[in-house]
Design an enzyme around this catalytic site. Structure first.
Site, mmCIF file in Angstrom:
data_model
loop_
_atom_site.group_PDB
_atom_site.id
_atom_site.type_symbol
_atom_site.label_atom_id
_atom_site.label_comp_id
_atom_site.label_asym_id
_atom_site.label_seq_id
_atom_site.Cartn_x
_atom_site.Cartn_y
_atom_site.Cartn_z
ATOM 1 N N GLY A 46 25.028 55.884 70.009
ATOM 2 C CA GLY A 46 25.507 54.955 68.990
ATOM 3 C C GLY A 46 24.427 54.709 67.953
ATOM 4 N N GLN A 51 19.988 50.923 61.160
ATOM 5 C CA GLN A 51 18.967 51.702 61.874
ATOM 6 C C GLN A 51 18.479 52.901 61.059
ATOM 7 O OE1 GLN A 51 21.403 51.825 65.696
ATOM 8 N NE2 GLN A 51 19.318 51.808 66.497
ATOM 9 N N CYS A 99 17.866 51.898 73.050
ATOM 10 C CA CYS A 99 18.148 51.804 71.619
ATOM 11 C C CYS A 99 17.231 52.772 70.868
ATOM 12 C CB CYS A 99 17.893 50.375 71.164
ATOM 13 S SG CYS A 99 18.213 50.115 69.420
ATOM 14 N N LEU A 100 17.790 53.503 69.914
ATOM 15 C CA LEU A 100 16.975 54.459 69.151
ATOM 16 C C LEU A 100 15.894 53.751 68.341
ATOM 17 C CD1 LEU A 100 19.748 56.940 67.982
ATOM 18 C CD2 LEU A 100 18.111 57.242 69.839
ATOM 19 N N HIS A 141 26.554 46.279 71.596
ATOM 20 C CA HIS A 141 25.151 46.564 71.266
ATOM 21 C C HIS A 141 25.018 46.923 69.781
ATOM 22 C CE1 HIS A 141 21.160 48.735 72.096
ATOM 23 N NE2 HIS A 141 21.495 49.121 70.880
ATOM 24 N N GLU A 142 25.908 47.802 69.312
ATOM 25 C CA GLU A 142 25.837 48.237 67.905
ATOM 26 C C GLU A 142 26.193 47.089 66.959
ATOM 27 O OE1 GLU A 142 24.319 50.892 67.367
ATOM 28 O OE2 GLU A 142 24.493 51.665 69.407
ATOM 29 N N HIS A 145 23.389 44.845 66.058
ATOM 30 C CA HIS A 145 22.520 45.332 64.974
ATOM 31 C C HIS A 145 22.959 44.791 63.611
ATOM 32 C CE1 HIS A 145 19.757 48.088 66.916
ATOM 33 N NE2 HIS A 145 20.736 48.688 67.573
#
Ligand code: ZN
Length: 179
Positions: A46, A51, A99-100, A141-142, A145
């Site tokens: 995701g 991000q 997470c990236l 989660h996304e 952000h």
């Protein structure tokens, strides 16, 4: 298509609140294509636009789960524009998240297991669906952000500091190796 650089902690852009998309146009679709390329390349399941430094309410996801255990991952790209959660289930379940933007760090976070969500797709069409399991966890989660929230914000202060310390150590080691 282009690979975009991923914004990592402690970059303050990750704390920005993303703005709704007014019109789903070719620029948004180009952003979505680049976000998918970046997410698959990372690799991740995701990615939120912030991000890659774009403060817009756009998310891409693909759980890439294999059809059978041990099988090849199956691609099922999903786009969420201006997502909203309509209802949450009462029961929270723990799930190990990463997470990236917090590279190579993982920790258990508890979230509602089932949600009903509403969003627009890349053609501007509205969807409303009940999601559960990893898909529900990943969308929450996304969506965090979009509000400038990271999964580590759901941890205790002690655990959060541990994660950030491990990340700093990893970066230092990688820096030394590169030097
Ligand atoms: Zn993330």
């Amino acid at each position: 298509m282009a690979l975009l650089p991923i914004v990592e902690v402690p970059d303050p852009r990750l704390r920005q609140i993303s703005a709704p998309v007014e019109t789903v146009d070719d620029d948004i679709r180009a952003l979505i294509r680049d976000m998918f390329e970046t997410m698959y390349h990372a690799p991740g399941i995701g990615l939120a636009a912030i991000q890659v430094g774009v403060p817009k309410r756009v998310l891409v996801m693909d759980l890439q789960e294999p059809a059978e255990e041990g099988g090849e991952p199956v691609k099922e790209p999903r786009v969420f524009i201006n997502p909203e959660i309509v209802t949450y289930s009462d029961d929270d379940v723990p799930y190990t998240e990463g997470c990236l933007s917090v590279p190579d760090q993982y920790a258990e976070v508890e979230r509602p297991d089932r949600i009903r969500a509403r969003w627009l797709d890349e053609h501007g069409k509205q969807h409303e669906e009940e999601l559960d399991g990893l898909l529900a966890v990943c969308l929450q989660h996304e969506m965090d952000h979009l509000e400038g929230i990271l999964f580590i914000d759901h941890l205790s202060r002690l655990k959060r500091e541990m994660v950030l310390k491990k990340l700093a150590k990893m970066r230092k080691e990688r820096g030394l190796r590169a030097a």
